[in-house]
Design a protein around this motif. Structure first.
Motif, short mmCIF file in Angstrom:
data_model
loop_
_atom_site.label_atom_id
_atom_site.label_comp_id
_atom_site.label_asym_id
_atom_site.label_seq_id
_atom_site.Cartn_x
_atom_site.Cartn_y
_atom_site.Cartn_z
N GLY A 181 -13.65 57.60 4.20
CA GLY A 181 -12.98 56.32 4.06
C GLY A 181 -11.78 56.37 3.11
N LEU A 182 -11.11 57.52 3.05
CA LEU A 182 -9.98 57.71 2.15
C LEU A 182 -8.69 57.90 2.96
CD1 LEU A 182 -11.59 60.20 -0.38
CD2 LEU A 182 -11.23 57.76 -0.71
N SER A 183 -7.64 57.24 2.54
CA SER A 183 -6.35 57.39 3.19
C SER A 183 -5.62 58.59 2.63
CB SER A 183 -5.49 56.13 2.97
OG SER A 183 -6.08 55.00 3.56
N LEU A 184 -5.01 59.37 3.52
CA LEU A 184 -4.24 60.53 3.11
C LEU A 184 -2.81 60.13 2.74
CD1 LEU A 184 -5.38 62.96 5.93
CD2 LEU A 184 -5.73 63.38 3.49
N THR A 185 -2.15 60.98 1.97
CA THR A 185 -0.72 60.80 1.78
C THR A 185 -0.06 60.86 3.16
OG1 THR A 185 -0.62 63.17 1.30
CG2 THR A 185 -0.54 61.67 -0.57
#
Length: 258
Positions: A181-185
């Motif tokens: 559930g983490l957004s990437l650069t």
């Protein structure tokens, strides 16, 4: 068995730091200008936005505990009553650390925390000093942690800076981030490394065309981007290209009119 309370924190800190990233063109330490040669990428290269915040890390450990740190130091361990409040890193990343599952080895999530009051560039992302954002940019998966934790700090540091950390490659990082559930650069483009421009002026043009403004603005703000990071898909080669470095260099190349 791993026990975080029995491990020298200096070793864990060095083992889980993010290594230094060289500039795409060689940086002259005398004046901060860029010169030849440019970094060579033998295979493909992935460009991502370089977010101007503070390098942060969540370290998941084999005993089910975790650590939160800045680039240089560890700030908090799971269960601590008091954490180092530096830059709001612990406050912002502790909820993430609490929900990430630990594995059999040491896994490090490297994130850029930005906005809020994080540095002079915070206003490029938000007008609200209470608003923070974070983006995942790399993950290390260290399954064989026993030997490195027996080394002295100078040896760990040399190993880290020489690319010894086992990076999660791009094709595995994308689904790993989604599962967590983490957004990437932001990913800007993926192309052959041979297509990268060798000249300083041409790389500046590519920077400007690739990233006219930040793609991670908060509350409607889309200010100036810091630059891009170039990575081989397996992280065997990595380099950064920042607007300010190229602009400083090109100003020196302009011949004053008489």
């Amino acid at each position: 068995m791993f026990d975080v309370r029995a491990v020298d924190p200096r070793l864990l800190n060095s083992l889980t730091k993010y290594p230094s990233i060289p500039t795409y063109h060689t940086l002259d330490p005398r004046n901060g200008g860029l010169t030849d040669p440019a970094t060579v990428f033998p295979g493909d290269v992935i460009a991502t936005e370089k977010v101007d915040g503070t390098n942060s890390r969540v370290v998941l450990l084999p005993d089910g505990t975790y650590l939160i740190g800045s680039r240089e130091e560890l700030l908090y361990a799971k269960g601590d009553l008091i954490g180092n409040p530096a830059l709001g890193i612990v406050e912002q990343l502790r909820p993430i650390a609490e929900r990430l599952p630990a594995g059999a080895g040491i896994r490090v999530y490297f994130m850029e925390l930005y906005g809020g009051k994080v540095g002079g560039a915070a206003k490029q992302y938000t007008g609200d000093p209470t608003q923070f954002g974070w983006r995942l940019f790399d993950v290390v998966d260290l399954a064989a942690w026993q030997d490195p934790l027996s080394w002295p700090v100078p040896r760990i540091s040399a190993w880290r800076e020489a690319g010894g950390q086992p990076w999660v490659p791009e094709d595995a990082l994308v689904p790993l981030a989604a599962a967590a559930g983490l957004s990437l650069t932001p990913r800007l483009w993926h192309r052959p490394g041979a297509s990268l421009p060798p000249a300083v002026v041409d790389m500046h043009e590519l920077l400007t065309a690739s990233l006219p403004a930040t793609l991670v603005g908060l509350d409607g703000v889309a200010g100036r981007a810091e630059g891009i990071v170039l990575r081989a898909p397996d992280r065997s080669v990595i380099a950064k290209a920042r607007f300010q470095d190229y602009e400083r260099t090109l100003r020196r190349l302009v011949v004053p009119r008489t």
